[in-house]
Design a protein around this motif. Structure first.
Motif, PDB file in Angstrom:
ATOM      1  N   ALA A   1      48.955   1.868  19.775  1.00 30.03           N
ATOM      2  CA  ALA A   1      49.450   0.871  20.732  1.00 30.03           C
ATOM      3  C   ALA A   1      50.693   1.379  21.454  1.00 30.03           C
ATOM      4  N   PHE A   2      51.563   2.090  20.740  1.00 30.51           N
ATOM      5  CA  PHE A   2      52.756   2.664  21.365  1.00 30.51           C
ATOM      6  C   PHE A   2      52.374   3.634  22.484  1.00 30.51           C
ATOM      7  N   LEU A   3      51.416   4.504  22.200  1.00 32.59           N
ATOM      8  CA  LEU A   3      50.989   5.466  23.223  1.00 32.59           C
ATOM      9  C   LEU A   3      50.356   4.764  24.422  1.00 32.59           C
ATOM     10  N   LEU A   4      49.573   3.711  24.153  1.00 35.81           N
ATOM     11  CA  LEU A   4      48.940   2.986  25.250  1.00 35.81           C
ATOM     12  C   LEU A   4      49.993   2.313  26.138  1.00 35.81           C
ATOM     13  N   LEU A   5      50.953   1.626  25.507  1.00 34.73           N
ATOM     14  CA  LEU A   5      51.993   0.954  26.288  1.00 34.73           C
ATOM     15  C   LEU A   5      52.885   1.965  27.004  1.00 34.73           C
ATOM     16  N   LEU A   6      53.157   3.078  26.368  1.00 33.12           N
ATOM     17  CA  LEU A   6      53.946   4.125  26.999  1.00 33.12           C
ATOM     18  C   LEU A   6      53.241   4.640  28.249  1.00 33.12           C
ATOM     19  N   THR A   7      51.934   4.811  28.148  1.00 36.30           N
ATOM     20  CA  THR A   7      51.156   5.281  29.287  1.00 36.30           C
ATOM     21  C   THR A   7      51.095   4.239  30.398  1.00 36.30           C
ATOM     22  N   VAL A   8      50.921   2.981  30.012  1.00 37.45           N
ATOM     23  CA  VAL A   8      50.754   1.910  31.003  1.00 37.45           C
ATOM     24  C   VAL A   8      52.060   1.610  31.723  1.00 37.45           C
ATOM     25  N   PHE A   9      53.164   1.464  30.957  1.00 39.54           N
ATOM     26  CA  PHE A   9      54.404   0.975  31.554  1.00 39.54           C
ATOM     27  C   PHE A   9      55.440   2.071  31.795  1.00 39.54           C
ATOM     28  N   ARG A  10      55.157   3.319  31.426  1.00 38.84           N
ATOM     29  CA  ARG A  10      56.039   4.452  31.698  1.00 38.84           C
ATOM     30  C   ARG A  10      57.456   4.188  31.210  1.00 38.84           C
ATOM     31  N   SER A  11      57.584   3.674  29.990  1.00 44.73           N
ATOM     32  CA  SER A  11      58.900   3.346  29.453  1.00 44.73           C
ATOM     33  C   SER A  11      58.906   3.521  27.947  1.00 44.73           C
ATOM     34  N   LEU A  12      59.871   4.297  27.443  1.00 42.87           N
ATOM     35  CA  LEU A  12      60.011   4.470  26.006  1.00 42.87           C
ATOM     36  C   LEU A  12      60.489   3.188  25.336  1.00 42.87           C
ATOM     37  N   LEU A  13      61.511   2.551  25.903  1.00 41.35           N
ATOM     38  CA  LEU A  13      62.086   1.364  25.284  1.00 41.35           C
ATOM     39  C   LEU A  13      61.103   0.208  25.246  1.00 41.35           C
ATOM     40  N   VAL A  14      60.353   0.016  26.314  1.00 40.56           N
ATOM     41  CA  VAL A  14      59.378  -1.083  26.351  1.00 40.56           C
ATOM     42  C   VAL A  14      58.334  -0.905  25.262  1.00 40.56           C
ATOM     43  N   ALA A  15      57.853   0.323  25.091  1.00 41.46           N
ATOM     44  CA  ALA A  15      56.828   0.582  24.074  1.00 41.46           C
ATOM     45  C   ALA A  15      57.384   0.408  22.659  1.00 41.46           C
ATOM     46  N   VAL A  16      58.587   0.938  22.411  1.00 41.14           N
ATOM     47  CA  VAL A  16      59.196   0.798  21.079  1.00 41.14           C
ATOM     48  C   VAL A  16      59.487  -0.660  20.778  1.00 41.14           C
ATOM     49  N   LYS A  17      60.073  -1.371  21.754  1.00 42.18           N
ATOM     50  CA  LYS A  17      60.418  -2.788  21.563  1.00 42.18           C
ATOM     51  C   LYS A  17      59.172  -3.610  21.269  1.00 42.18           C
ATOM     52  N   ALA A  18      58.095  -3.375  22.000  1.00 41.35           N
ATOM     53  CA  ALA A  18      56.865  -4.145  21.787  1.00 41.35           C
ATOM     54  C   ALA A  18      56.340  -3.941  20.372  1.00 41.35           C
ATOM     55  N   ALA A  19      56.350  -2.704  19.898  1.00 40.11           N
ATOM     56  CA  ALA A  19      55.852  -2.425  18.544  1.00 40.11           C
ATOM     57  C   ALA A  19      56.717  -3.109  17.491  1.00 40.11           C
ATOM     58  N   LEU A  20      58.035  -3.024  17.617  1.00 39.63           N
ATOM     59  CA  LEU A  20      58.923  -3.618  16.621  1.00 39.63           C
ATOM     60  C   LEU A  20      58.843  -5.136  16.614  1.00 39.63           C
ATOM     61  N   LEU A  21      58.814  -5.748  17.793  1.00 38.64           N
ATOM     62  CA  LEU A  21      58.750  -7.209  17.855  1.00 38.64           C
ATOM     63  C   LEU A  21      57.422  -7.723  17.311  1.00 38.64           C
ATOM     64  N   ASN A  22      56.359  -6.988  17.556  1.00 39.67           N
ATOM     65  CA  ASN A  22      55.067  -7.413  17.024  1.00 39.67           C
ATOM     66  C   ASN A  22      55.039  -7.305  15.503  1.00 39.67           C
ATOM     67  N   LEU A  23      55.697  -6.304  14.948  1.00 36.75           N
ATOM     68  CA  LEU A  23      55.785  -6.194  13.495  1.00 36.75           C
ATOM     69  C   LEU A  23      56.559  -7.376  12.912  1.00 36.75           C
ATOM     70  N   LEU A  24      57.606  -7.815  13.609  1.00 39.10           N
ATOM     71  CA  LEU A  24      58.370  -8.977  13.156  1.00 39.10           C
ATOM     72  C   LEU A  24      57.513 -10.238  13.153  1.00 39.10           C
TER      73      LEU A  24
END
Length: 729
Positions: free
Chosen positions: A547-570
């Motif tokens: 999911a991180f790689l997919l979001l990184l590819t889609v939104f071209r942002s490291l922080l957005v991809a990392v944040k999405a993964a961490l918040l979803n884990l929460l």
């Protein structure tokens, strides 16, 4: 047709436009598909039963040894019929028992039947309660329900003689009352209808997502039934597939219908078919990314290496993929038929997307933007409190003892517990494979059997041990250990590990090359749990990484991809915590039809993780795609967050309410595991659409500012370009 930019429209644009202009062909094709698959499934569809193997485990090795060297009583699948003579004794019903046993032996798929009056240990102390063990050629839970008619006829002489007869699992699973899935689906659709009418006002815009979802669900479940004729799926598979297919089907069609209405309102002269093309090229692309994310998360369950779990993910994935296909073809066709009449029939003035800064969602975004740190801390604290019970999570198997007393397998469970002790519902089979010398030396076998019996009987938590007996070829010694506690209890889990890892190796220490294994239904279930616990970190890593790689590819942002993964884990942790509190701790369990505290079913956390992570990414994609769209247009992070939130908050909130109602409606199921999944998934969607999407995401994006959109140049060049909501081409 050439777009304003002079470029030929993309594939999605052309597909949407074609479906709108040839709507009746598309509708007819889907109707033929659902009718054809429905008929085929009725005639050739398979059945669903819980069945799994655990290659490489001691429990599976023991089972394989019994099949290879045991006698006829070790083959097939056994199921108890529990007899209760009431105030008398079973010996007083000898003739009826003999008649019933003979009739059972003549049933198809029956390998053997024991007579309780001639089988040692089959009648409890007092003589009133006993068990008839029927061994079937395959798991009876997967038989046609009509098979029960033959069983009922065979035991009719017993019932006529005043003996109570109850069916233990797995035969009891076949006798399970008809599921409330149809009622649950109807409730979910009814609530969805109400939410859509209130949220959007238009009758046509309300009916369109529901019609698409129901059509896709019918096609998906029929297709799953046909696949089930050639592959093994768990009993919960069709219910899980229905929950997922109905929920995402409504969501995907709703996102498309909302974008279509917005385009028509923005450009009064726009051709409806062209508007459909643009809708599919923008929101349809987001639907593709979202569906791919869900399917990827569900497919990640195969990384567990356990086919049972992977098949559950595949079952849900089938209906998700079909829902996406229906949304990208059937929905555009309906939009083409409705055109500008989509808002003609309405119960109130139809609501459009926000266009100014004064609406409630812009004001909410501004409030979060003024104190993002405070909102972030509050949201994280709330999720942490909800997730706290996870620290005491006890994984296990929810057995018949947790089912309603109206079910025959629960009554059989209670009779066994009353007559033989609760541990008799979960006996453990000990299998010892002898070395060559012991096979040939009868005295050596006897000495080892004596040592084994005394050592096992001395283990704390053991109620009784049968004297080890040799297999017909003298290769094995076989004994049955009855725990003092029930199969769901943590103490039984501890006993299983003690026997396998400590007591059994110690007993065989002086037995040459003999090796021992703890096997049987209960042991296999506990070994299954051990494997899932060991594989859960791998599943989490695979799904989060993908999911991180997919979001990184889609939104071209490291922080957005990392944040999405961490918040979803929460949010997943919070949903797990609620499940532990309700089912394991018993907080409000009676409200959901659960009569006692139960462990968390071993595969529920893994299934919840894959499903919740995938679904939360749905909302993440739809929200962030709008934020990024504004960012690319204006380069203002605060404006992008506020505009994206305002543009998607209402539709995401409505979609979440619908998804939640669909999931929670399945609390009516008679299956405790389905209840567990329904509550966990429903709560997770609420948490994700409120705390995460409306608080944590905007708060973090406000705090990070322009850094949200930073991506190293070398990584940008390396990643493929995938725009979730293109320019409409």
């Amino acid at each position: 047709m050439i777009t304003e930019a002079g470029a030929e429209p993309g594939l999605l644009h052309r597909t949407g436009r074609w479906c709108a202009r040839h709507a009746w062909r598309v509708v007819a094709a889907w109707l033929v598909l659902i009718v054809g698959l429905g008929v085929a499934n009725h005639r050739w569809g398979g059945t669903y039963a819980d069945s799994f193997s655990l290659p490489g485990t001691a429990a599976q090795t023991g089972t394989d040894l019994l099949k290879a060297h045991g006698d006829a009583s070790s083959s097939g699948v056994s199921s108890p019929l529990v007899l209760d003579a009431g105030h008398g004794t079973l010996a007083g019903h000898q003739a009826a028992i003999g008649t019933a046993v003979g009739a059972l032996r003549r049933l198809p798929d029956v390998l053997s039947v024991t007579d309780p009056l001639t089988t040692p240990g089959a009648v409890a102390k007092g003589g009133a309660i006993g068990t008839v063990t029927v061994r079937f050629s395959s798991n009876p839970a997967g038989f046609e329900r009509s098979y029960l008619n033959g069983v009922d006829a065979a035991v009719r002489p017993l019932r006529a003689d005043g003996v109570t007869v109850e069916y233990g699992d797995p035969l009891g699973q076949l006798a399970e009352p008809k599921s409330a899935d149809a009622v649950s689906e109807a409730i979910g659709i009814g609530v969805a209808l109400l939410v859509l009418l209130i949220g959007f006002g238009s009758v046509a815009a309300t009916g369109l997502p529901l019609l698409t979802a129901v059509l896709g669900l019918g096609v998906g479940l029929s297709g799953l039934g046909l696949i089930a004729a050639h592959a093994s799926f768990a009993q919960a598979a069709p219910t899980l597939a229905a929950m997922m297919g109905l929920g995402v089907g409504i969501d995907y069609a709703l996102f498309l219908a909302t974008r279509f209405r917005a385009l028509l309102r923005a450009e009064e002269e726009l051709d409806p078919a062209e508007a459909v093309g643009r809708t599919v090229a923008t929101s349809g692309r987001a639907v593709l990314v979202a569906a791919a994310t869900v399917a990827m998360a569900l497919g990640g369950l195969y990384a567990s290496g356990i086919g049972f779990i992977g098949a559950l993910g595949a079952a849900a994935g089938i209906t998700v993929v079909v829902a996406a296909c229906a949304s990208l073809t059937f929905t555009p066709a309906l939009l083409g038929l409705l055109g500008r009449r989509i808002d003609r029939l309405h119960v109130r003035r139809p609501v459009a997307e926000p266009t100014g800064d004064g609406d409630v969602w812009h004001r909410w975004a501004a409030r979060v933007g003024r104190r993002p740190s405070l909102f972030l801390a509050g949201g994280v604290a709330l999720l942490a409190v909800l997730a706290a019970p996870v620290a005491s999570m006890h994984l296990g198997h929810v057995d018949a003892g947790a089912q309603p007393a109206s079910r025959t397998d629960r009554r059989a469970y209670d009779l066994i517990a009353r007559g033989f002790g609760v541990g008799a519902n979960g006996p453990l089979t000990v299998v010892v494979q002898l070395d060559g010398d012991e096979v040939a030396d009868a005295s050596a076998r006897q000495r080892l059997a004596t040592t084994l019996h005394s050592d096992l009987a001395a283990v704390p938590g053991v109620a009784s041990v049968t004297p080890p007996v040799a297999s017909t070829d003298h290769v094995l010694l076989i004994s049955t250990v009855t725990p003092t506690t029930g199969p769901q209890d943590r103490a039984t889990t501890d006993l299983f590990h003690t026997l396998q890892n400590t007591a059994l190796p110690h007993a065989l220490d002086g037995g040459g090359g003999a090796t021992g294994y703890v096997t049987g239904v209960t042991a296999s279930g506990l070994a299954f749990t051990d494997q899932l616990v060991a594989k859960l970190p791998l599943i989490v890593g695979v799904v989060v990484g993908a999911a991180f790689l997919l979001l990184l590819t889609v939104f071209r942002s490291l922080l957005v991809a990392v944040k999405a993964a961490l918040l979803n884990l929460l949010s997943i942790g919070a949903a797990w915590g609620v499940v532990v509190a309700v089912f394991q701790w018993g907080w409000g369990g009676s409200l959901f039809g659960v009569t006692e505290k139960v462990p968390v079913e071993s595969y529920v956390p893994m299934m919840m993780f894959a499903i919740v992570f995938g679904l939360s990414m749905d909302y993440e994609v739809f929200l962030l795609s709008r934020i990024r769209e504004t960012w690319l247009r204006h380069g203002d992070n605060h404006r992008a967050v506020a505009t994206g939130l305002a543009a998607t908050a209402r539709v995401i909130t409505c979609a979440a309410l619908i998804m939640t109602s669909v999931f929670l409606a399945f609390l009516l199921s008679v299956n405790v595991v389905v209840k567990m999944l329904a509550l966990g998934l429903g709560v997770s969607v609420v948490i994700d659409a409120t705390v995460v999407r409306l608080v944590l995401v905007p708060a973090t994006m406000y705090l990070f500012g322009r850094a949200n959109w930073w991506l190293p140049g070398w990584l940008d060049r390396l990643l493929p370009h995938l725009d979730p909501e293109g320019d409409g081409q």
